[in-house]
Design a protein around this motif. Sequence first.
Motif, PDB file in Angstrom:
ATOM      1  N   GLY A  94     -13.489  78.183 -52.049  1.00  0.00           N
ATOM      2  CA  GLY A  94     -12.656  79.238 -52.612  1.00  0.00           C
ATOM      3  C   GLY A  94     -11.410  78.695 -53.287  1.00  0.00           C
ATOM      4  N   VAL A  95     -10.742  77.751 -52.611  1.00  0.00           N
ATOM      5  CA  VAL A  95      -9.513  77.191 -53.160  1.00  0.00           C
ATOM      6  C   VAL A  95      -9.800  76.441 -54.469  1.00  0.00           C
ATOM      7  N   SER A  96     -10.895  75.698 -54.506  1.00  0.00           N
ATOM      8  CA  SER A  96     -11.251  74.959 -55.728  1.00  0.00           C
ATOM      9  C   SER A  96     -11.557  75.923 -56.873  1.00  0.00           C
ATOM     10  N   LYS A  99      -8.310  77.533 -58.123  1.00  0.00           N
ATOM     11  CA  LYS A  99      -7.544  76.581 -58.929  1.00  0.00           C
ATOM     12  C   LYS A  99      -8.143  76.455 -60.317  1.00  0.00           C
ATOM     13  N   ALA A 100      -9.470  76.350 -60.381  1.00  0.00           N
ATOM     14  CA  ALA A 100     -10.146  76.172 -61.665  1.00  0.00           C
ATOM     15  C   ALA A 100      -9.879  77.363 -62.587  1.00  0.00           C
ATOM     16  N   PRO A 108      -0.705  82.140 -62.619  1.00  0.00           N
ATOM     17  CA  PRO A 108      -0.185  81.606 -61.353  1.00  0.00           C
ATOM     18  C   PRO A 108      -1.215  81.731 -60.221  1.00  0.00           C
ATOM     19  N   LEU A 109      -1.141  80.759 -59.321  1.00  0.00           N
ATOM     20  CA  LEU A 109      -2.071  80.647 -58.204  1.00  0.00           C
ATOM     21  C   LEU A 109      -1.330  80.962 -56.901  1.00  0.00           C
ATOM     22  N   TYR A 110      -1.937  81.780 -56.038  1.00  0.00           N
ATOM     23  CA  TYR A 110      -1.308  82.114 -54.754  1.00  0.00           C
ATOM     24  C   TYR A 110      -2.270  81.809 -53.612  1.00  0.00           C
ATOM     25  N   GLY A 111      -1.929  80.785 -52.821  1.00  0.00           N
ATOM     26  CA  GLY A 111      -2.718  80.510 -51.622  1.00  0.00           C
ATOM     27  C   GLY A 111      -2.172  81.369 -50.496  1.00  0.00           C
ATOM     28  N   TRP A 330      -0.560  73.009 -57.856  1.00  0.00           N
ATOM     29  CA  TRP A 330      -1.921  72.460 -57.896  1.00  0.00           C
ATOM     30  C   TRP A 330      -2.236  71.602 -56.690  1.00  0.00           C
ATOM     31  N   GLU A 331      -1.217  71.253 -55.910  1.00  0.00           N
ATOM     32  CA  GLU A 331      -1.498  70.477 -54.688  1.00  0.00           C
ATOM     33  C   GLU A 331      -1.992  71.369 -53.553  1.00  0.00           C
TER      34      GLU A 331
END
Length: 370
Positions: A94-96, A99-100, A108-111, A330-331
């Motif tokens: 899911g995280v990959s 990110k893609a 923007p990305l939200y974990g 991105w980390e």
Amino acid sequence: MADEPLVLGIETSCDETGVGVVRGTTLLADAIASSVDEHARFGGVVPEVASRAHLEAMVPAIERALKEAGVTARDLDGIAVTAGPGLAGALLVGVSAAKAYAYALGKPLYGVNHLASHICVDQLEHGPLPEPTMALLVSGGHSSLLLAPDITADVRPMGATIDDAAGEAFDKIARVLNLGFPGGPVIDRLAKEGDPEAIAFPRGLTGPRDPAYDFSFSGLKTAVARWIEAKRNAGEDVPVRDVAASFQEAVVDVLTRKAVRACKDEGVDHLMIGGGVAANSRLRAMAEERCERAGIRLRVPRPKLCTDNGAMVAALGAEMVARNRPASDWELSADSSLPVTDPHVPGDHHHGHVHDHDHVHEISKDNLYS
């Protein structure tokens, strides 16, 4: 309406590949692909099988959700993904993917945290969460009582299971009774035809000296298994419906009793119940009864939103955007034991990543979707 954040959420912490699209607190789409049948023959979730299934389901699920929502990927204001807790390999898929998509779209990305998401999903059903919110989360992996003054930034554990989660206990008793996997729905169904007072199974951690808000179900599980074994050894028939009803009553009694007590102790006048086991009909009924008696308002999302889904992740992501919480960078990595005290994983903006981030977005906007 249009100025509310439009967010896509991805959830792969266990065996459901969930993708949801939310605008503000409105659910636009909820696509789920479950690999539960592929695990049934093993009697539990096999991490490698789950990860492989997520990989295969991911892109079709995202495309289905966008189509159902009637939006394009470019319309999105952000992409949210469960960063933990959960199965490491499953979370990674899911995280990959998130990110893609975020990278390619320049969004923007939200974990976000799986447990905080289970609480936030109720906004899609009953409108904005009260502050603070008291939540009882019960699922295959978690049984916790949480107090959330701010779902995006401040979630406090009141109590948790010290051994088996409620959902695990359901699965194990179903296995002993040869009812298959998963155990929750089938025990719920059989219990309706049984007598919940037929057998006095133990109520874990309810003594005066026990921790007020913690749960323990392993003693109950052992007691039920022994009771069944004794019957079988004596050559008698096991009254499956009565066992199911009495076992379920013991679990639900403890969960609701402790949740109502926490509300009273903290002076919170409502209770939210979420997680897969919140789909259990007896839990809903008893919670309603006890809350009414205590003058507490009960909020339980519909069963489909209680089990793992992408909509809950999108709901928390939309709240992050609405409250201007910092995006992840991105980390971002999957954290199988992400603590509930971290509702999301903000980017580490102290090392100049914020510039990389913008730079990456500029490149991606030119190259990829032009």
